[in-house]
Design a protein around this motif. Structure first.
Motif, PDB file in Angstrom:
ATOM      1  N   GLU A 184       0.858  -1.200   0.000  1.00 28.19           N
ATOM      2  CA  GLU A 184       0.000   0.000   0.000  1.00 28.19           C
ATOM      3  C   GLU A 184       0.888   1.243   0.000  1.00 28.19           C
ATOM      4  OE1 GLU A 184      -3.903  -1.465   2.536  1.00 28.19           O
ATOM      5  OE2 GLU A 184      -2.070  -0.972   3.641  1.00 28.19           O
ATOM      6  N   THR A 185       0.425   2.291  -0.656  1.00 29.52           N
ATOM      7  CA  THR A 185       1.231   3.520  -0.755  1.00 29.52           C
ATOM      8  C   THR A 185       0.511   4.769  -0.252  1.00 29.52           C
ATOM      9  OG1 THR A 185       0.460   3.952  -3.019  1.00 29.52           O
ATOM     10  CG2 THR A 185       2.472   2.618  -2.759  1.00 29.52           C
ATOM     11  N   ASP A 186      -0.784   4.662   0.059  1.00 32.46           N
ATOM     12  CA  ASP A 186      -1.568   5.857   0.404  1.00 32.46           C
ATOM     13  C   ASP A 186      -0.953   6.652   1.548  1.00 32.46           C
ATOM     14  OD1 ASP A 186      -3.306   5.211  -1.564  1.00 32.46           O
ATOM     15  OD2 ASP A 186      -4.869   4.399  -0.263  1.00 32.46           O
ATOM     16  N   ALA A 187      -0.532   5.978   2.608  1.00 33.62           N
ATOM     17  CA  ALA A 187       0.024   6.672   3.775  1.00 33.62           C
ATOM     18  C   ALA A 187       1.334   7.371   3.418  1.00 33.62           C
ATOM     19  CB  ALA A 187       0.228   5.695   4.922  1.00 33.62           C
ATOM     20  N   LEU A 188       2.174   6.691   2.668  1.00 31.32           N
ATOM     21  CA  LEU A 188       3.439   7.294   2.237  1.00 31.32           C
ATOM     22  C   LEU A 188       3.206   8.561   1.416  1.00 31.32           C
ATOM     23  CD1 LEU A 188       5.571   4.182   1.184  1.00 31.32           C
ATOM     24  CD2 LEU A 188       6.262   5.924   2.847  1.00 31.32           C
ATOM     25  N   LEU A 189       2.273   8.458   0.483  1.00 27.80           N
ATOM     26  CA  LEU A 189       2.000   9.600  -0.393  1.00 27.80           C
ATOM     27  C   LEU A 189       1.402  10.753   0.399  1.00 27.80           C
ATOM     28  CD1 LEU A 189       0.598   7.864  -3.610  1.00 27.80           C
ATOM     29  CD2 LEU A 189       2.961   8.311  -2.937  1.00 27.80           C
ATOM     30  N   HIS A 190       0.517  10.435   1.331  1.00 30.41           N
ATOM     31  CA  HIS A 190      -0.111  11.490   2.129  1.00 30.41           C
ATOM     32  C   HIS A 190       0.924  12.212   2.986  1.00 30.41           C
ATOM     33  CE1 HIS A 190      -2.920  13.652   4.661  1.00 30.41           C
ATOM     34  NE2 HIS A 190      -2.339  13.122   5.732  1.00 30.41           N
ATOM     35  N   LEU A 191       1.782  11.449   3.648  1.00 27.55           N
ATOM     36  CA  LEU A 191       2.784  12.049   4.522  1.00 27.55           C
ATOM     37  C   LEU A 191       3.801  12.874   3.755  1.00 27.55           C
ATOM     38  CD1 LEU A 191       3.413   9.064   6.967  1.00 27.55           C
ATOM     39  CD2 LEU A 191       2.289  11.229   7.511  1.00 27.55           C
ATOM     40  N   SER A 192       4.021  12.521   2.493  1.00 26.34           N
ATOM     41  CA  SER A 192       5.007  13.265   1.700  1.00 26.34           C
ATOM     42  C   SER A 192       4.496  14.640   1.301  1.00 26.34           C
ATOM     43  CB  SER A 192       5.370  12.483   0.441  1.00 26.34           C
ATOM     44  OG  SER A 192       4.334  12.564  -0.528  1.00 26.34           O
ATOM     45  N   GLY A 193       3.164  14.760   1.147  1.00 31.10           N
ATOM     46  CA  GLY A 193       2.601  16.045   0.740  1.00 31.10           C
ATOM     47  C   GLY A 193       3.089  16.511  -0.620  1.00 31.10           C
ATOM     48  N   GLY A 194       3.446  15.567  -1.504  1.00 32.48           N
ATOM     49  CA  GLY A 194       3.941  15.947  -2.825  1.00 32.48           C
ATOM     50  C   GLY A 194       5.408  16.318  -2.845  1.00 32.48           C
ATOM     51  N   ASP A 195       6.096  16.143  -1.706  1.00 34.46           N
ATOM     52  CA  ASP A 195       7.511  16.454  -1.566  1.00 34.46           C
ATOM     53  C   ASP A 195       8.308  15.180  -1.832  1.00 34.46           C
ATOM     54  OD1 ASP A 195      10.108  16.812  -0.521  1.00 34.46           O
ATOM     55  OD2 ASP A 195       9.421  18.298   0.936  1.00 34.46           O
ATOM     56  N   ALA A 196       9.008  15.119  -2.954  1.00 42.69           N
ATOM     57  CA  ALA A 196       9.728  13.902  -3.337  1.00 42.69           C
ATOM     58  C   ALA A 196      10.831  13.561  -2.344  1.00 42.69           C
ATOM     59  CB  ALA A 196      10.322  14.072  -4.738  1.00 42.69           C
ATOM     60  N   ARG A 197      11.546  14.567  -1.892  1.00 46.65           N
ATOM     61  CA  ARG A 197      12.631  14.333  -0.933  1.00 46.65           C
ATOM     62  C   ARG A 197      12.087  13.757   0.370  1.00 46.65           C
ATOM     63  NH1 ARG A 197      14.858  18.902  -1.387  1.00 46.65           N
ATOM     64  NH2 ARG A 197      13.571  19.979   0.144  1.00 46.65           N
ATOM     65  N   LYS A 198      10.977  14.325   0.839  1.00 47.90           N
ATOM     66  CA  LYS A 198      10.376  13.840   2.079  1.00 47.90           C
ATOM     67  C   LYS A 198       9.880  12.405   1.922  1.00 47.90           C
ATOM     68  CE  LYS A 198       7.093  15.336   5.638  1.00 47.90           C
ATOM     69  NZ  LYS A 198       6.122  16.389   6.018  1.00 47.90           N
ATOM     70  N   LEU A 199       9.289  12.098   0.768  1.00 41.94           N
ATOM     71  CA  LEU A 199       8.799  10.743   0.508  1.00 41.94           C
ATOM     72  C   LEU A 199       9.933   9.727   0.620  1.00 41.94           C
ATOM     73  CD1 LEU A 199       6.516   8.819  -0.661  1.00 41.94           C
ATOM     74  CD2 LEU A 199       7.602   9.246  -2.872  1.00 41.94           C
ATOM     75  N   LEU A 200      11.050  10.013  -0.041  1.00 43.01           N
ATOM     76  CA  LEU A 200      12.167   9.069  -0.042  1.00 43.01           C
ATOM     77  C   LEU A 200      12.810   8.944   1.334  1.00 43.01           C
ATOM     78  CD1 LEU A 200      13.781   9.968  -3.479  1.00 43.01           C
ATOM     79  CD2 LEU A 200      12.397   7.962  -2.920  1.00 43.01           C
ATOM     80  N   ASN A 201      12.862  10.045   2.069  1.00 41.44           N
ATOM     81  CA  ASN A 201      13.426   9.989   3.419  1.00 41.44           C
ATOM     82  C   ASN A 201      12.557   9.154   4.352  1.00 41.44           C
ATOM     83  OD1 ASN A 201      15.624  11.523   2.675  1.00 41.44           O
ATOM     84  ND2 ASN A 201      14.743  13.455   3.381  1.00 41.44           N
ATOM     85  N   ILE A 202      11.235   9.310   4.238  1.00 42.82           N
ATOM     86  CA  ILE A 202      10.315   8.508   5.049  1.00 42.82           C
ATOM     87  C   ILE A 202      10.424   7.028   4.661  1.00 42.82           C
ATOM     88  CG2 ILE A 202       7.867   8.021   5.515  1.00 42.82           C
ATOM     89  CD1 ILE A 202       7.329  11.026   5.214  1.00 42.82           C
ATOM     90  N   PHE A 203      10.482   6.793   3.362  1.00 43.72           N
ATOM     91  CA  PHE A 203      10.577   5.415   2.882  1.00 43.72           C
ATOM     92  C   PHE A 203      11.859   4.746   3.401  1.00 43.72           C
ATOM     93  CE2 PHE A 203      11.756   2.411  -0.618  1.00 43.72           C
ATOM     94  CZ  PHE A 203      10.722   1.500  -0.410  1.00 43.72           C
ATOM     95  N   GLU A 204      12.970   5.481   3.358  1.00 42.09           N
ATOM     96  CA  GLU A 204      14.229   4.921   3.848  1.00 42.09           C
ATOM     97  C   GLU A 204      14.170   4.658   5.349  1.00 42.09           C
ATOM     98  OE1 GLU A 204      18.949   5.704   3.090  1.00 42.09           O
ATOM     99  OE2 GLU A 204      17.684   7.458   3.462  1.00 42.09           O
ATOM    100  N   LEU A 205      13.543   5.570   6.080  1.00 47.83           N
ATOM    101  CA  LEU A 205      13.397   5.385   7.525  1.00 47.83           C
ATOM    102  C   LEU A 205      12.641   4.097   7.829  1.00 47.83           C
ATOM    103  CD1 LEU A 205      12.343   8.075  10.106  1.00 47.83           C
ATOM    104  CD2 LEU A 205      11.043   5.963   9.968  1.00 47.83           C
ATOM    105  N   ILE A 206      11.572   3.846   7.079  1.00 49.25           N
ATOM    106  CA  ILE A 206      10.760   2.645   7.296  1.00 49.25           C
ATOM    107  C   ILE A 206      11.540   1.386   6.948  1.00 49.25           C
ATOM    108  CG2 ILE A 206       8.702   1.401   6.502  1.00 49.25           C
ATOM    109  CD1 ILE A 206       7.459   4.232   6.051  1.00 49.25           C
ATOM    110  N   VAL A 207      12.202   1.399   5.797  1.00 48.74           N
ATOM    111  CA  VAL A 207      12.969   0.229   5.364  1.00 48.74           C
ATOM    112  C   VAL A 207      14.060  -0.114   6.384  1.00 48.74           C
ATOM    113  CG1 VAL A 207      14.580  -0.622   3.618  1.00 48.74           C
ATOM    114  CG2 VAL A 207      12.486   0.545   2.918  1.00 48.74           C
ATOM    115  N   ASN A 208      14.749   0.914   6.872  1.00 45.65           N
ATOM    116  CA  ASN A 208      15.848   0.687   7.811  1.00 45.65           C
ATOM    117  C   ASN A 208      15.367   0.248   9.194  1.00 45.65           C
ATOM    118  OD1 ASN A 208      17.734   1.355   5.875  1.00 45.65           O
ATOM    119  ND2 ASN A 208      17.928   3.488   6.533  1.00 45.65           N
ATOM    120  N   SER A 209      14.076   0.436   9.464  1.00 45.39           N
ATOM    121  CA  SER A 209      13.553   0.033  10.776  1.00 45.39           C
ATOM    122  C   SER A 209      13.297  -1.474  10.863  1.00 45.39           C
ATOM    123  CB  SER A 209      12.265   0.800  11.074  1.00 45.39           C
ATOM    124  OG  SER A 209      11.214   0.372  10.221  1.00 45.39           O
TER     125      SER A 209
END
Length: 425
Positions: A184-209
């Motif tokens: 699912e991607t809805d939560a990731l997209l919502h939290l990013s707010g259209g900010d590509a950098r923020k999306l990738l940083n959040i995604f990396e944080l999740i993967v590394n957890s």
């Protein structure tokens, strides 16, 4: 692996660059300029994480120009002059490929800092590319703005953001080694707010957890992993836009309690006082208008006051203005009137000004009936005489409908008494 995912995936060419097709697509306004190597000084205006810095780097690479970068946060006039001198020595005076000077967050430069750029831009020693999240009309001095093209960058859409996630999963040196199922991607997209950098940083944080290399990402997992990171106010990201939206909507909804709460959130987060005051200035006209014309005066005085005073005292002035606006009667009649008028202009084009109200400063114009039969309102009772001021093709078109409040009801009565045969008030 100290470099963030967003930096590792930063596009290096136009082929890899996502979004902003209106600028660098097949028919984009920048596409031909880049191909020809004829790059004007420009300012990129858009939300965080929309690729402003990346695009500036790509332009320099594609046109094979020297590239110098400054951040307005930690650079002064001396830094600007030093870079300009280096740029001149690198060939800016002797080649059409003058160096590119990129200034991030140019809206944070003071007037004197912006003044120091003028000669270099005007003489062609450098091609300036500025990046800003704020309206350059307010934040960039007019002399510099007139020498630059302004290009708007839009927030990434859903398809762009999902493409970025797929790139991360398949192409990143580290993440591609893991077995990731993006359920699912809805939560990731919502939290990013259209900010590509923020999306990738959040995604990396999740993967590394995750301890395991086998990872399944769902909306619940995303929210669970990042909820502690979304509480604080981020004055350069999503909350910057969400909270100012909540603030203005609270004023529009006549709730001073909510308005002052959201104001406090911004004040505590260190939001720019002029940004807050500017939004209230807009709201005073858009949401209150002629229902209480004094609101615009107070909002304007607030903007001037906080621009001179700054924090911490400005919080008091901002609070006074916010509560006043929230407690004012509301009307968007003026806002709707100009929207209606602009739409009419788009539909009908450049209609001719009626001869009777044209200016007639010369004899020839008078002979062509410019100004003929114009009736001077002050020559008549109550300083009014019924006359046609609109082009004949749209005569009798009513664009302004007064709001239902005491002041604009008085406007309606005024208009009804005068325009008895023309407009239905």
């Amino acid at each position: 692996m100290n470099e963030p995912l967003a930096e590792r995936l930063r596009p290096k060419s136009l082929e890899d660059y996502l979004s902003q097709s209106h600028l660098i697509g097949e028919k984009g306004v920048l596409t031909q300029q880049i191909k020809q190597g004829l790059i004007p000084s420009m300012i990129f205006w858009g939300p965080p994480g929309t690729g402003k810095t990346t695009l500036a780097n790509i332009i320099a690479t594609e046109t094979q120009r020297p590239f110098y970068a400054l951040s307005a946060i930690n650079s002064g006039v001396k830094d600007v002059r030093d870079v300009i001198e280096k740029a001149k020595q690198s060939g800016g005076l002797f080649t059409t490929k003058n160096p590119i000077l990129f200034i991030d967050e140019i809206h944070r430069f003071s007037k004197s800092q912006q003044d120091s750029l003028l000669q270099a831009v005007e003489k062609g020693w450098v091609t300036l590319i500025g990046a800003t999240t704020e309206n350059p009309s307010f934040e960039v001095i007019s002399a510099l703005l007139s020498r630059c093209q302004v290009y708007i960058l839009n927030a990434f859409d859903k398809d762009n953001l999902e493409t970025l996630l797929k790139r991360a999963i398949t192409k990143d040196e580290y993440i591609s080694k893991k077995k990731i199922k993006l359920k699912e991607t809805d939560a990731l997209l919502h939290l990013s707010g259209g900010d590509a950098r923020k999306l990738l940083n959040i995604f990396e944080l999740i993967v590394n957890s995750f301890e395991s290399d086998k990872i399944v990402i769902t909306n619940d997992i995303v929210l669970q992993k990042v909820q502690n990171n979304t509480v604080r106010y981020d004055k350069t990201g999503e909350q910057h836009y969400d909270i100012i939206s909540a603030f203005i909507k609270s004023i529009r909804g006549s709730d001073p309690n909510a308005a002052v709460y959201w104001l406090a959130r911004m004040v505590e987060g260190g939001e720019d006082v002029k940004f807050i005051a500017r939004r209230m200035l807009i709201s005073a006209s858009e949401d209150i208008g002629n229902a209480n014309p004094t609101a615009l005066v107070i909002a304007n005085n607030t903007f001037q006051a906080v621009s001179a005073i700054g924090y911490p005292e400005s919080r008091i002035i901002l609070s006074q203005c916010a509560t006043y606006l929230a407690c004012s009667p509301k009307s968007n009649a003026s806002y709707k009137a100009i929207k209606n008028a602009q739409q009419l202009v788009k539909e009908t084009g450049d209609l001719s000004v009626p001869l009777s109200i044209r200016n007639a400063p010369t004899k020839l114009m008078k002979e062509l009936d410019y100004g003929k039969n114009y009736q001077y309102a002050h020559d008549y009772e109550n300083n009014f005489v019924e006359h046609e001021f609109l082009p004949n093709e749209i005569k009798n078109t009513k664009l302004y409908e007064p709001g239902n409040n005491s002041r604009e009801n008085a406007h309606r009565d005024f208009l009804k008494q005068r325009w008895t045969n023309k407009y239905d008030y």
